[in-house]
Design a protein around this motif. Structure first.
Motif, PDB file in Angstrom:
ATOM      1  N   THR A   1       0.831  -1.203   0.000  1.00 48.41           N
ATOM      2  CA  THR A   1       0.000   0.000   0.000  1.00 48.41           C
ATOM      3  C   THR A   1       0.864   1.250   0.000  1.00 48.41           C
TER       4      THR A   1
ATOM      5  N   GLU B   1       0.317   3.791  -3.090  1.00 50.44           N
ATOM      6  CA  GLU B   1      -0.325   5.069  -2.784  1.00 50.44           C
ATOM      7  C   GLU B   1       0.667   6.225  -2.854  1.00 50.44           C
TER       8      GLU B   1
ATOM      9  N   LEU C   1      -2.810  11.016  -0.611  1.00 55.31           N
ATOM     10  CA  LEU C   1      -2.343   9.657  -0.910  1.00 55.31           C
ATOM     11  C   LEU C   1      -0.884   9.471  -0.513  1.00 55.31           C
TER      12      LEU C   1
ATOM     13  N   GLY D   1       0.459   6.788   2.131  1.00 50.74           N
ATOM     14  CA  GLY D   1       1.562   5.889   1.806  1.00 50.74           C
ATOM     15  C   GLY D   1       2.683   5.960   2.828  1.00 50.74           C
TER      16      GLY D   1
ATOM     17  N   ASN E   1     -10.370   2.081   0.303  1.00 51.37           N
ATOM     18  CA  ASN E   1     -10.432   1.197  -0.863  1.00 51.37           C
ATOM     19  C   ASN E   1     -11.852   0.866  -1.304  1.00 51.37           C
TER      20      ASN E   1
ATOM     21  N   HIS F   1      -8.070  -1.777  -6.271  1.00 54.70           N
ATOM     22  CA  HIS F   1      -8.712  -1.299  -5.048  1.00 54.70           C
ATOM     23  C   HIS F   1      -9.626  -2.361  -4.441  1.00 54.70           C
TER      24      HIS F   1
END
Length: 127
Positions: free
Chosen positions: A8, A12, A50, A54, A80, A108
Protein backbone atom coordinates in the motif's frame (compact mmCIF):
# COMPACT_ATOMS: atom_id res chain seq x y z
CA UNK A 1 -0.28 -7.24 7.49
CA UNK A 2 3.30 -6.13 6.93
CA UNK A 3 3.13 -7.02 3.22
CA UNK A 4 -0.18 -5.16 2.88
CA UNK A 5 1.26 -2.04 4.48
CA UNK A 6 4.43 -2.17 2.35
CA UNK A 7 2.51 -2.70 -0.89
CA UNK A 8 0.00 0.00 0.00
CA UNK A 9 2.80 2.40 0.87
CA UNK A 10 4.46 1.95 -2.51
CA UNK A 11 1.27 2.13 -4.59
CA UNK A 12 -0.33 5.07 -2.78
CA UNK A 13 2.89 7.09 -2.48
CA UNK A 14 3.62 6.62 -6.19
CA UNK A 15 0.08 7.60 -7.14
CA UNK A 16 0.22 10.56 -4.77
CA UNK A 17 3.49 11.78 -6.24
CA UNK A 18 2.03 11.41 -9.73
CA UNK A 19 -1.03 13.46 -8.79
CA UNK A 20 1.12 16.15 -7.19
CA UNK A 21 3.52 16.38 -10.14
CA UNK A 22 1.29 15.75 -13.17
CA UNK A 23 -2.38 15.48 -12.17
CA UNK A 24 -3.58 15.84 -15.77
CA UNK A 25 -1.65 12.74 -16.87
CA UNK A 26 -2.89 10.62 -13.95
CA UNK A 27 -6.50 11.66 -14.59
CA UNK A 28 -6.10 10.96 -18.31
CA UNK A 29 -4.74 7.47 -17.55
CA UNK A 30 -7.54 6.72 -15.09
CA UNK A 31 -10.53 8.41 -16.67
CA UNK A 32 -9.49 9.30 -20.21
CA UNK A 33 -10.52 12.89 -19.52
CA UNK A 34 -8.80 16.25 -19.47
CA UNK A 35 -8.73 18.44 -16.37
CA UNK A 36 -8.19 22.16 -15.97
CA UNK A 37 -8.86 25.03 -13.63
CA UNK A 38 -9.79 24.06 -10.07
CA UNK A 39 -9.43 20.35 -10.86
CA UNK A 40 -5.64 20.66 -11.01
CA UNK A 41 -5.05 21.92 -7.44
CA UNK A 42 -7.78 19.57 -6.19
CA UNK A 43 -5.94 16.66 -7.84
CA UNK A 44 -2.73 17.80 -6.17
CA UNK A 45 -4.43 17.92 -2.76
CA UNK A 46 -5.69 14.36 -3.36
CA UNK A 47 -2.13 13.44 -4.30
CA UNK A 48 -0.81 14.90 -1.05
CA UNK A 49 -3.37 12.85 0.89
CA UNK A 50 -2.34 9.66 -0.91
CA UNK A 51 1.33 10.43 -0.32
CA UNK A 52 0.63 10.93 3.40
CA UNK A 53 -1.31 7.67 3.52
CA UNK A 54 1.56 5.89 1.81
CA UNK A 55 4.07 7.32 4.27
CA UNK A 56 1.89 6.29 7.23
CA UNK A 57 1.67 2.74 5.86
CA UNK A 58 5.43 2.61 5.32
CA UNK A 59 6.14 3.79 8.87
CA UNK A 60 3.72 1.19 10.32
CA UNK A 61 4.98 -1.71 8.20
CA UNK A 62 6.91 -3.37 11.05
CA UNK A 63 4.45 -2.51 13.83
CA UNK A 64 1.68 -4.84 12.79
CA UNK A 65 0.59 -5.88 16.29
CA UNK A 66 -0.39 -2.40 17.48
CA UNK A 67 -3.89 -0.95 17.59
CA UNK A 68 -2.59 1.96 15.50
CA UNK A 69 -1.54 -0.40 12.69
CA UNK A 70 -4.96 -2.09 12.79
CA UNK A 71 -6.54 1.36 12.71
CA UNK A 72 -4.47 2.19 9.65
CA UNK A 73 -5.66 -0.99 7.93
CA UNK A 74 -9.27 -0.07 8.79
CA UNK A 75 -8.65 3.38 7.30
CA UNK A 76 -7.24 1.75 4.17
CA UNK A 77 -10.34 -0.43 3.96
CA UNK A 78 -12.54 2.67 4.29
CA UNK A 79 -10.52 4.22 1.44
CA UNK A 80 -10.43 1.20 -0.86
CA UNK A 81 -14.16 0.44 -0.75
CA UNK A 82 -15.27 3.92 -1.90
CA UNK A 83 -12.36 4.16 -4.34
CA UNK A 84 -13.54 0.93 -5.96
CA UNK A 85 -17.13 2.15 -6.14
CA UNK A 86 -16.29 5.66 -7.36
CA UNK A 87 -13.95 4.47 -10.09
CA UNK A 88 -16.36 1.73 -11.20
CA UNK A 89 -19.18 4.28 -11.35
CA UNK A 90 -16.95 6.58 -13.40
CA UNK A 91 -16.54 3.78 -15.93
CA UNK A 92 -20.06 2.34 -15.91
CA UNK A 93 -22.24 5.28 -14.95
CA UNK A 94 -20.32 8.16 -16.49
CA UNK A 95 -18.77 6.38 -19.44
CA UNK A 96 -15.25 7.54 -18.57
CA UNK A 97 -12.47 5.18 -19.53
CA UNK A 98 -8.75 5.46 -19.35
CA UNK A 99 -6.27 2.69 -19.86
CA UNK A 100 -5.69 2.41 -16.09
CA UNK A 101 -9.34 2.62 -14.96
CA UNK A 102 -10.30 -1.05 -14.72
CA UNK A 103 -6.90 -2.17 -13.41
CA UNK A 104 -7.34 0.48 -10.68
CA UNK A 105 -10.85 -0.79 -9.88
CA UNK A 106 -9.57 -4.37 -9.59
CA UNK A 107 -6.57 -3.25 -7.53
CA UNK A 108 -8.71 -1.30 -5.05
CA UNK A 109 -11.19 -4.18 -4.75
CA UNK A 110 -8.35 -6.64 -4.13
CA UNK A 111 -6.79 -4.30 -1.59
CA UNK A 112 -10.13 -4.05 0.25
CA UNK A 113 -10.34 -7.85 0.42
CA UNK A 114 -6.73 -8.01 1.62
CA UNK A 115 -7.53 -5.44 4.34
CA UNK A 116 -10.48 -7.53 5.53
CA UNK A 117 -8.24 -10.59 5.60
CA UNK A 118 -5.67 -8.76 7.72
CA UNK A 119 -8.32 -7.59 10.15
CA UNK A 120 -9.81 -11.03 10.77
CA UNK A 121 -8.63 -12.53 14.07
CA UNK A 122 -5.98 -15.18 13.66
CA UNK A 123 -6.78 -18.63 15.13
CA UNK A 124 -4.30 -18.17 17.99
CA UNK A 125 -5.94 -14.85 18.99
CA UNK A 126 -9.50 -16.23 19.18
CA UNK A 127 -10.70 -16.99 22.73
Amino acid sequence: MSRLLKFTAIIEAATGLGLIAVPAIVVRLLLGAEISGASIPLGRVAGAALLALGIACWLARDDTQSRAARGLVVAMLMYNIPATAILAFAGIGLGLHGVALWPAVVLHAAMAVWCVGCLRPSPQNVN
